[in-house]
Design an enzyme around this catalytic site. Structure first.
Site, short mmCIF file in Angstrom:
data_model
loop_
_atom_site.label_atom_id
_atom_site.label_comp_id
_atom_site.label_asym_id
_atom_site.label_seq_id
_atom_site.Cartn_x
_atom_site.Cartn_y
_atom_site.Cartn_z
N ASP A 1 -9.15 -19.17 35.40
CA ASP A 1 -8.48 -19.89 36.48
C ASP A 1 -7.22 -19.14 36.88
OD1 ASP A 1 -10.50 -21.71 36.17
OD2 ASP A 1 -9.31 -23.14 35.02
N LYS B 1 -15.80 -18.60 32.45
CA LYS B 1 -16.05 -19.47 33.60
C LYS B 1 -15.34 -18.93 34.83
CE LYS B 1 -13.71 -23.32 34.29
NZ LYS B 1 -13.22 -23.27 35.71
N MET C 1 -19.52 -23.84 40.48
CA MET C 1 -19.49 -24.05 41.93
C MET C 1 -19.61 -25.52 42.34
SD MET C 1 -18.88 -21.11 43.07
CE MET C 1 -19.07 -21.45 44.82
N LYS C 2 -20.07 -26.38 41.43
CA LYS C 2 -20.21 -27.82 41.72
C LYS C 2 -20.91 -28.04 43.06
CE LYS C 2 -16.10 -29.08 39.02
NZ LYS C 2 -15.53 -27.74 38.78
N ILE D 1 -27.89 -30.54 51.07
CA ILE D 1 -29.27 -30.95 51.26
C ILE D 1 -30.17 -30.11 50.36
CG2 ILE D 1 -28.84 -31.74 53.62
CD1 ILE D 1 -30.20 -29.19 54.61
N ASP D 2 -31.35 -30.64 50.07
CA ASP D 2 -32.23 -30.02 49.08
C ASP D 2 -32.51 -28.55 49.37
OD1 ASP D 2 -32.27 -32.64 48.35
OD2 ASP D 2 -34.43 -32.92 48.52
N THR E 1 -30.90 -26.31 51.11
CA THR E 1 -29.72 -25.45 50.96
C THR E 1 -29.41 -25.23 49.48
OG1 THR E 1 -28.82 -26.22 53.07
CG2 THR E 1 -27.28 -25.20 51.54
N ARG F 1 -7.98 -29.52 24.74
CA ARG F 1 -6.57 -29.22 24.51
C ARG F 1 -6.28 -29.17 23.02
NH1 ARG F 1 -6.98 -28.04 29.04
NH2 ARG F 1 -5.72 -28.62 30.85
N GLN G 1 -5.38 -33.05 33.43
CA GLN G 1 -6.55 -33.66 32.79
C GLN G 1 -6.17 -35.03 32.24
OE1 GLN G 1 -9.38 -32.34 33.08
NE2 GLN G 1 -9.12 -30.14 33.29
#
Length: 238
Positions: free
Chosen positions: A18, A40, A68-69, A73-74, A76, A183, A192
């Site tokens: 990150d 990640k 990427m979460k 639509i299906d 795509t 943590r 968080q």
């Protein structure tokens, strides 16, 4: 597809890159060296050239979790997953909506890509869910989405370690439970809300732990990673 649960802690610790630039990500990877094998990559780095960097990590025999979460639509979803599967990354996230998950599973069939359904973000609590229009509390919604991911044939789910024990009892034993919000004792929670220590997360049934700020933001990143790995190894396999 499903994913093999690693006995070795180094295969279960995923360090979140990150950071804002590829140069900084490269520095993190260099400093961590052979101590860490799994990284990640999320939106922040993707929009700074992170997809090419992901390919370079794969070429260097590192594992990549592409966070990427996805939700669309299906068709795509399917086309996107097909291309991600060709990259050689190990894990990809999408929101745990049944139609999207079914499309993704079909698109990834025959590849080594482990698809993970995101249940409820660890930055959200019950008040946040009510504000967003959900009537279920966090644990109920997480378990509902975990079961839907199980039924869709997903490789695993992303959820808080707080719910990991209940999830482990509700899904296939080979499903990955990947937990952010990890943590070490005494560290700041940051943004968080549903957090747990590495040891407690493994005891609860998590298969993989995502750790970003406690390692990336540490003065000595490698020492921080090694301390977490030592704690994980003291628990052994959950």
């Amino acid at each position: 597809m499903t994913t093999e649960l690693h006995d070795d802690a180094s295969g279960r610790l995923i360090v979140g890159l990150d950071v804002p630039t590829i140069a900084e990500a490269e520095k993190v990877v260099e400093e961590l060296g052979n101590a860490v094998s799994f990284y990640k990559i999320g939106y922040q780095l993707v929009f700074a050239g992170g997809l090419d960097f992901a390919k370079s990590l794969v070429a260097a025999r590192k594992k990549v979790f592409l966070d990427m979460k996805l939700l669309d639509i299906d068709n795509t979803i399917a086309k996107g997953v097909e291309n991600v599967a060709k990259m050689g990354v190990s894990m990809l996230t999408l929101h745990a909506y049944p139609k999207a998950m079914r499309a993704a599973v079909e698109a990834a069939r025959g590849s080594d890509l482990c698809l993970l359904g995101v249940t409820v973000l660890t930055s959200m609590d019950n008040a946040d869910l009510r504000e967003a229009g959900y009537f279920d509390n966090a644990e109920t919604l997480v378990l509902k989405r975990a079961r839907q991911a199980h039924e869709a044939g997903m490789g695993g789910i992303v959820a808080s370690a707080v719910e990991a024990q209940a999830i482990r009892q509700a899904v296939r034993p080979d499903m990955a439970i990947v937990t952010p919000g990890i943590r070490p004792a005494g560290s700041e929670k940051g943004d968080q809300k549903r957090v747990m220590t590495p040891a407690d997360a493994l005891r609860a049934g998590a298969s993989h732990l995502i750790v970003a700020r406690p390692i990336v933001g540490a003065p000595d990143r490698k020492a921080a990673a090694l301390a977490i790995l030592k704690e994980m190894r003291s628990i052994g396999r959950s």
